[in-house]
Design an enzyme around this catalytic site. Structure first.
Site, mmCIF file in Angstrom:
data_model
loop_
_atom_site.group_PDB
_atom_site.id
_atom_site.type_symbol
_atom_site.label_atom_id
_atom_site.label_comp_id
_atom_site.label_asym_id
_atom_site.label_seq_id
_atom_site.Cartn_x
_atom_site.Cartn_y
_atom_site.Cartn_z
ATOM 1 C CE LYS A 14 -77.579 51.203 -51.444
ATOM 2 N NZ LYS A 14 -76.844 49.921 -51.420
ATOM 3 N NE ARG A 89 -74.886 51.356 -57.168
ATOM 4 C CZ ARG A 89 -76.109 50.863 -57.044
ATOM 5 N NH1 ARG A 89 -77.124 51.652 -56.773
ATOM 6 N NH2 ARG A 89 -76.298 49.573 -57.159
ATOM 7 N NE ARG A 128 -81.262 41.502 -52.365
ATOM 8 C CZ ARG A 128 -80.749 42.734 -52.477
ATOM 9 N NH1 ARG A 128 -81.087 43.677 -51.620
ATOM 10 N NH2 ARG A 128 -79.877 43.022 -53.423
ATOM 11 N NE ARG A 134 -81.698 42.630 -56.909
ATOM 12 C CZ ARG A 134 -81.283 43.756 -56.352
ATOM 13 N NH1 ARG A 134 -81.944 44.301 -55.368
ATOM 14 N NH2 ARG A 134 -80.183 44.324 -56.785
ATOM 15 N NE ARG A 145 -75.621 43.725 -57.193
ATOM 16 C CZ ARG A 145 -76.441 43.019 -56.408
ATOM 17 N NH1 ARG A 145 -76.480 41.701 -56.500
ATOM 18 N NH2 ARG A 145 -77.196 43.626 -55.553
HETATM 19 P P1 AMP Z 1 -79.483 48.277 -56.591
HETATM 20 O O1 AMP Z 1 -80.884 47.776 -56.465
HETATM 21 O O2 AMP Z 1 -79.319 49.685 -56.122
HETATM 22 O O3 AMP Z 1 -78.474 47.348 -55.966
HETATM 23 O O4 AMP Z 1 -79.153 48.326 -58.157
HETATM 24 C C1 AMP Z 1 -79.188 47.150 -58.954
HETATM 25 C C2 AMP Z 1 -78.452 47.410 -60.253
HETATM 26 O O5 AMP Z 1 -79.069 48.489 -60.961
HETATM 27 C C3 AMP Z 1 -76.992 47.817 -60.095
HETATM 28 O O6 AMP Z 1 -76.125 46.710 -59.951
HETATM 29 C C4 AMP Z 1 -76.760 48.581 -61.393
HETATM 30 O O7 AMP Z 1 -76.604 47.690 -62.488
HETATM 31 C C5 AMP Z 1 -78.085 49.304 -61.597
HETATM 32 N N1 AMP Z 1 -78.092 50.635 -60.946
HETATM 33 C C6 AMP Z 1 -78.863 51.054 -59.916
HETATM 34 N N2 AMP Z 1 -78.625 52.339 -59.612
HETATM 35 C C7 AMP Z 1 -77.671 52.753 -60.479
HETATM 36 C C8 AMP Z 1 -76.978 53.991 -60.680
HETATM 37 N N3 AMP Z 1 -77.213 55.061 -59.900
HETATM 38 N N4 AMP Z 1 -76.051 54.056 -61.673
HETATM 39 C C9 AMP Z 1 -75.810 53.000 -62.466
HETATM 40 N N5 AMP Z 1 -76.398 51.800 -62.313
HETATM 41 C C10 AMP Z 1 -77.333 51.674 -61.343
#
Ligand code: AMP
Length: 188
Positions: A14, A89, A128, A134, A145
């Site tokens: 994404k 989400r 990654r 990360r 996740r």
């Molecule tokens: P991502 O980079 O989108 O994979 O997000 C990394 C982490 O940020 C996720 O595992 C969540 O802990 C938090 N996160 C990101 N976007 C959201 C969202 N829309 N709602 C809740 N938590 C989020």
């Protein structure tokens, strides 16, 4: 002008694809994960609240991301279009977004579902994690996740399908092939 929502499991591509498409359309790429990681790095109030959830692979509380998106979509660069990556989400966030867009008199053009099998995303994320450091790209957190994605985010595929806005793209292709499929879907 384009307003797009990107759905897809962690590791589906994404972020990479949203960035390419946002650059080529001259619109902002809005990643709640990136915004939250920056807040954690800067030790802001938001970052301090979000960190424990992120490290555990859980969603951060809806109220935090909802406020963040409300502010971000009000900024001037977001008036001519945007790509949302990682938001909404869950169903609560999707309902909030519907209401917010109605208030702003904006319409989302397409919801893109980047589809990649679980084994492939786990491999990509482990890789990654090694490359980027990360902290949530370790195998236990990755599995959590993915579970959170399946339980809370995947139901949005039906939510947007019902609205007739969903385009599913096979994310298990070369980066260039995915970009081409996306560009074709967005102009369609
Ligand atoms: P991502 O980079 O989108 O994979 O997000 C990394 C982490 O940020 C996720 O595992 C969540 O802990 C938090 N996160 C990101 N976007 C959201 C969202 N829309 N709602 C809740 N938590 C989020």
């Amino acid at each position: 002008m384009a307003r797009l929502i990107f759905l897809g499991a962690p590791g589906a591509g994404k972020g990479t694809q949203a960035k390419i498409l946002a650059d080529s359309h001259g619109i902002p790429h809005i990643s709640t994960g990136d915004i939250l990681r920056a807040a954690v790095a800067n030790q802001t109030e938001l970052g301090l609240k979000a960190k424990q959830f992120m490290d555990a692979g859980e969603l951060v509380p809806d109220s935090l991301v909802i406020d963040l998106i409300r502010e971000r979509l009000a900024q001037s660069d977001a008036q001519k279009g945007w790509i949302l990556d990682g938001f909404p989400r869950n169903v609560t966030q999707a309902g909030f977004l519907d209401t917010l867009l109605a208030e702003l008199k904006q319409v989302c053009d397409h919801t893109i579902n980047l589809d990649v099998a679980d084994e492939i995303v786990v491999n990509r994320l482990v890789k990654r994690g090694v490359e980027s450091g990360r902290s949530d790209d370790n195998e236990d957190t990755i599995r959590r996740r993915l579970q959170v994605y399946r339980d809370q985010t995947a139901p949005l595929i039906d939510f947007y399908q019902t609205k007739g806005k969903l385009v599913t793209i096979n994310g298990d292709q070369s980066m260039e092939a995915v970009t081409a499929a996306l560009q074709a879907a967005v102009v369609a």
